[in-house]
Design an enzyme around this catalytic site. Structure first.
Site, PDB file in Angstrom:
ATOM      1  CE1 TYR A 113      -8.692   6.333  25.580  1.00 52.08           C
ATOM      2  CE2 TYR A 113      -7.192   4.462  25.675  1.00 52.08           C
ATOM      3  CZ  TYR A 113      -8.261   5.173  26.187  1.00 52.08           C
ATOM      4  OH  TYR A 113      -8.891   4.730  27.330  1.00 52.08           O
ATOM      5  CB  SER A 114      -2.676   4.017  24.840  1.00 49.14           C
ATOM      6  OG  SER A 114      -1.762   3.199  25.525  1.00 49.14           O
ATOM      7  CB  VAL A 115       1.205   3.725  21.768  1.00 47.95           C
ATOM      8  CG1 VAL A 115       0.263   3.199  20.705  1.00 47.95           C
ATOM      9  CG2 VAL A 115       2.586   3.940  21.171  1.00 47.95           C
TER      10      VAL A 115
END
Length: 274
Positions: A113-115
């Protein structure tokens, strides 16, 4: 005096011991909210910047019963808050690949998730370099494709006040947790480290993955456009899908039920291919 062959053997033995001592302790890295040794699939979840393994706890109750959620706790996060966060992507990825190889029984899927999506992508590439069994699929959420740069200015080197304001903008809403001065003092070094992993990232050339990729984005996430989500297609020779869910960058929280349903659909589709 030792013979040359004996000295060489001794040095080799010391080298092996040093390598074993430097290996990460898998018990610190992985949290399974509902352990299931008989699971037919393991979903290895990597959180967003500053996130802890527990942000995925709820997911264990929403996915099919034969899927075991294995959430990653990075150094400096959650229960490992006393450790220094890692600021370089390659060593982080290599340690994570070691942990997964040691503790996660195939088949497994990486969900970042995201980074965490960037870390998951590079971890999948690490398994390819090693020539061993890697993930059966890569699920990426709230993240643009790795060959694209962020449309927003970098945050990780900003002053304290500027970074806090930038985090509010990134979330698309005012985050009351950032009003807590003591909490900010603790979390900002971790957030700077995580944001730096993403903002200083430069993808090395390489072949696309051969496992399927499923990408998920928020309809109101100004940091990840639909085209930048669909651009993940370039990084696999396997199946690809892109799903947009209601919400901003953290649709993980605002659209939990829909996100779980979308993940379940992709897992069922993957079951047909395994």
């Amino acid at each position: 005096m030792q013979e040359p062959q004996e000295r060489t053997g001794r040095a080799r033995d010391l080298g092996r011991r040093a390598h074993l001592a430097s290996r990460p302790d898998p018990r610190k890295w992985i949290q399974c909210p509902r352990p299931n040794p008989d699971a037919s699939l393991r979903l290895v979840c990597l959180p967003y910047s500053g996130g802890r393994a527990s942000v995925f706890t709820w997911l264990a109750a929403e996915l099919p019963g034969d899927v075991e959620v294995c959430a990653i706790e990075f150094p400096g996060h959650g229960r490992r808050l006393g450790e220094a966060p890692m600021t370089r992507l390659r060593p982080l990825v290599e340690q994570l690949a070691d942990v997964i190889a040691a503790r996660i029984r195939p088949p497994f899927v990486l969900l970042g998730y995201s980074v965490g999506a960037l870390i998951a992508f590079e971890t999948a590439r690490a398994f390819v370099r090693r020539g061993g069994p890697g993930p059966n699929a890569l699920f990426v959420a709230a993240a643009r494709a790795p060959h694209l740069r962020s449309p927003r200015p970098p945050l990780h080197e900003l002053s304290r006040a500027e970074l806090v304001e930038g985090l509010h903008r990134l979330a698309g809403r005012h985050n009351e947790l950032l009003d807590n001065e003591e909490l900010v003092d603790v979390m900002l070094p971790v957030l700077r480290a995580d944001l730096g992993l993403d903002e200083t990232y430069a993808r090395e050339p390489g072949s696309p993955l051969d496992c399927p990729i499923a990408a998920f984005g928020g309809s109101e996430d100004w940091t990840v456009s639909r085209p930048s989500l669909e651009a993940w297609r370039e990084h696999t020779t396997g199946d690809f899908s892109a799903t947009t869910l209601p919400g901003g960058h953290f649709f993980l929280d605002s659209s939990r039920g829909l996100f779980a349903e979308a993940l379940t659909a992709e897992i069922k589709r993957l079951d047909e291919m395994i």
